[in-house]
Scaffold this motif. Structure first.
Motif, mmCIF file in Angstrom:
data_model
loop_
_atom_site.group_PDB
_atom_site.id
_atom_site.type_symbol
_atom_site.label_atom_id
_atom_site.label_comp_id
_atom_site.label_asym_id
_atom_site.label_seq_id
_atom_site.Cartn_x
_atom_site.Cartn_y
_atom_site.Cartn_z
ATOM 1 N N GLY A 200 0.741 -1.125 -0.338
ATOM 2 C CA GLY A 200 0.044 -0.462 0.043
ATOM 3 C C GLY A 200 1.111 1.371 -0.020
ATOM 4 O O GLY A 200 0.500 2.192 -0.396
ATOM 5 N N LEU A 201 2.263 1.351 0.065
ATOM 6 C CA LEU A 201 3.220 2.179 0.575
ATOM 7 C C LEU A 201 3.408 2.730 -1.735
ATOM 8 O O LEU A 201 4.006 3.915 -1.570
ATOM 9 C CB LEU A 201 4.269 2.193 0.977
ATOM 10 C CG LEU A 201 3.731 2.036 2.493
ATOM 11 C CD1 LEU A 201 5.454 1.309 3.257
ATOM 12 C CD2 LEU A 201 3.609 3.834 2.985
ATOM 13 N N TYR A 202 2.637 1.920 -1.889
ATOM 14 C CA TYR A 202 3.257 2.220 -3.761
ATOM 15 C C TYR A 202 2.384 3.459 -4.144
ATOM 16 O O TYR A 202 1.827 2.815 -3.540
ATOM 17 C CB TYR A 202 4.380 0.585 -4.637
ATOM 18 C CG TYR A 202 5.577 -0.218 -3.395
ATOM 19 C CD1 TYR A 202 6.651 0.191 -4.702
ATOM 20 C CD2 TYR A 202 5.034 -1.007 -2.361
ATOM 21 C CE1 TYR A 202 7.657 -0.254 -3.639
ATOM 22 C CE2 TYR A 202 6.009 -1.640 -1.435
ATOM 23 C CZ TYR A 202 7.300 -1.366 -2.829
ATOM 24 O OH TYR A 202 8.341 -2.187 -2.353
ATOM 25 N N LEU A 207 2.548 0.235 -8.569
ATOM 26 C CA LEU A 207 1.776 -0.912 -9.648
ATOM 27 C C LEU A 207 1.417 -1.947 -10.307
ATOM 28 O O LEU A 207 1.453 -3.185 -10.952
ATOM 29 C CB LEU A 207 0.963 -1.709 -8.013
ATOM 30 C CG LEU A 207 1.326 -0.898 -6.543
ATOM 31 C CD1 LEU A 207 0.384 -0.997 -5.040
ATOM 32 C CD2 LEU A 207 2.545 -2.597 -5.861
ATOM 33 N N SER A 208 0.317 -0.704 -11.230
ATOM 34 C CA SER A 208 -0.272 -1.270 -12.697
ATOM 35 C C SER A 208 1.266 -1.850 -13.410
ATOM 36 O O SER A 208 1.120 -2.824 -14.288
ATOM 37 C CB SER A 208 -1.076 0.096 -13.400
ATOM 38 O OG SER A 208 -1.707 -0.179 -11.637
ATOM 39 N N ALA A 213 3.485 -6.082 -16.435
ATOM 40 C CA ALA A 213 4.584 -6.872 -16.944
ATOM 41 C C ALA A 213 4.678 -7.836 -16.692
ATOM 42 O O ALA A 213 5.558 -8.961 -17.556
ATOM 43 C CB ALA A 213 6.121 -6.161 -16.351
ATOM 44 N N LEU A 214 3.868 -8.939 -16.561
ATOM 45 C CA LEU A 214 3.088 -10.048 -15.367
ATOM 46 C C LEU A 214 3.450 -11.182 -17.091
ATOM 47 O O LEU A 214 2.094 -10.520 -18.217
ATOM 48 C CB LEU A 214 2.409 -10.657 -15.182
ATOM 49 C CG LEU A 214 2.855 -10.566 -13.323
ATOM 50 C CD1 LEU A 214 1.610 -10.312 -12.070
ATOM 51 C CD2 LEU A 214 3.776 -11.288 -12.926
ATOM 52 N N PRO A 215 3.645 -11.955 -17.195
ATOM 53 C CA PRO A 215 3.402 -12.750 -18.177
ATOM 54 C C PRO A 215 1.761 -13.446 -18.618
ATOM 55 O O PRO A 215 1.154 -13.203 -18.034
ATOM 56 C CB PRO A 215 3.812 -14.762 -18.476
ATOM 57 C CG PRO A 215 5.252 -13.839 -17.399
ATOM 58 C CD PRO A 215 4.476 -12.735 -16.869
ATOM 59 N N ASP A 216 1.106 -13.507 -19.589
ATOM 60 C CA ASP A 216 -0.299 -14.155 -19.776
ATOM 61 C C ASP A 216 -1.065 -15.150 -18.886
ATOM 62 O O ASP A 216 0.318 -16.146 -18.824
ATOM 63 C CB ASP A 216 -0.772 -14.525 -21.198
ATOM 64 C CG ASP A 216 -2.512 -15.078 -21.427
ATOM 65 O OD1 ASP A 216 -2.800 -15.422 -21.573
ATOM 66 O OD2 ASP A 216 -2.971 -13.177 -21.621
ATOM 67 N N GLU A 217 -1.632 -15.218 -17.997
ATOM 68 C CA GLU A 217 -1.955 -16.052 -17.600
ATOM 69 C C GLU A 217 -2.082 -17.720 -18.065
ATOM 70 O O GLU A 217 -1.963 -18.225 -17.440
ATOM 71 C CB GLU A 217 -3.808 -16.031 -17.057
ATOM 72 C CG GLU A 217 -5.023 -16.182 -17.759
ATOM 73 C CD GLU A 217 -6.054 -16.775 -17.600
ATOM 74 O OE1 GLU A 217 -7.131 -16.741 -18.294
ATOM 75 O OE2 GLU A 217 -6.341 -15.075 -16.264
#
Length: 222
Positions: A200-202, A207-208, A213-217
């Protein structure tokens, strides 16, 4: 060998009714160890267990426990990690800079003659120091049992080092100047580079950006 509680399937899902909750009359509390807890989670709870870097290291041990104790191939696990720094000021002081300054400080204490610049004459003290060191070496090899004499010689070397250091510092050669400020900055930088702050500090933007940047599920499907 002592029976401390019986947990039926009907109460396992509701910790309010556990006989080993804090303040219960049973006087016991259930506190599983990390390896035991993740071992259970990997075997019975999840399709795939995801760790950060630290947990993934010791879960290699869990792999061996599962294989040796249960005699089965350990279920899959994954290690997922990302570094996101808080927007805090950093001075850019490196660990190598701190190590070098510590080396100089140590050298100034034990070899102060090396830092005597032009116009600083410590030759007389250096000669005495050289003789004291030679005596210390001779006593160490020829008379190791003469503890008091060896101690006096060691104290003399330290006294001469201190005297040389004082003259060197008085002459303007102070390689330790500003070191405390540099060390303080390094410690502040370590805090600013921390990876365990509450999310929550970011900022939402950071965060978005991390989530995007995460790969597809589909990459996480077994």
């Amino acid at each position: 060998g002592e029976l401390i509680a019986e947990l039926g399937c009907d109460i396992v899902g509701d910790c309010k009714h556990w006989p080993m909750q804090p303040g219960s009359e049973a006087g016991w509390m259930l506190r599983p160890r990390a390896l035991t807890l993740t071992l259970w989670a990997r075997l019975f709870l999840s399709d795939i267990f995801i760790h950060g870097i630290g947990g993934a290291k010791y879960d290699r041990i869990a792999d061996l426990l599962i294989f040796d104790y249960f005699g089965i191939k350990p279920p899959m696990m994954a290690c997922v990690s990302a570094t996101l720094w808080l927007d805090l000021p950093r001075g850019g002081v490196t660990a190598e800079q701190i190590r070098e300054k510590n080396r100089v400080i140590r050298d100034l204490n034990w070899n102060p003659q090396r830092h005597a610049g032009a116009g600083i004459d410590v030759s007389g003290l250096v000669d005495e120091r050289t003789k004291a060191i030679a005596l210390s070496e001779r006593l160490r090899t020829e008379s190791p049992g003469e503890h008091r004499r060896r101690r006096r010689t060691f104290d003399e070397i330290r006294r001469l080092n201190k005297s040389i250091k004082e003259i060197v510092e008085a002459g303007g050669a102070v390689p330790t100047q500003g070191f405390s400020q540099t060390l303080d900055q390094f410690r502040r930088d370590e805090i600013s580079r921390g990876r365990e702050f509450f999310f929550g500090l970011y900022t939402t933007r950071d965060l978005s950006r991390l989530v995007d940047a995460l790969p597809d599920e589909r990459c996480f499907r077994l």
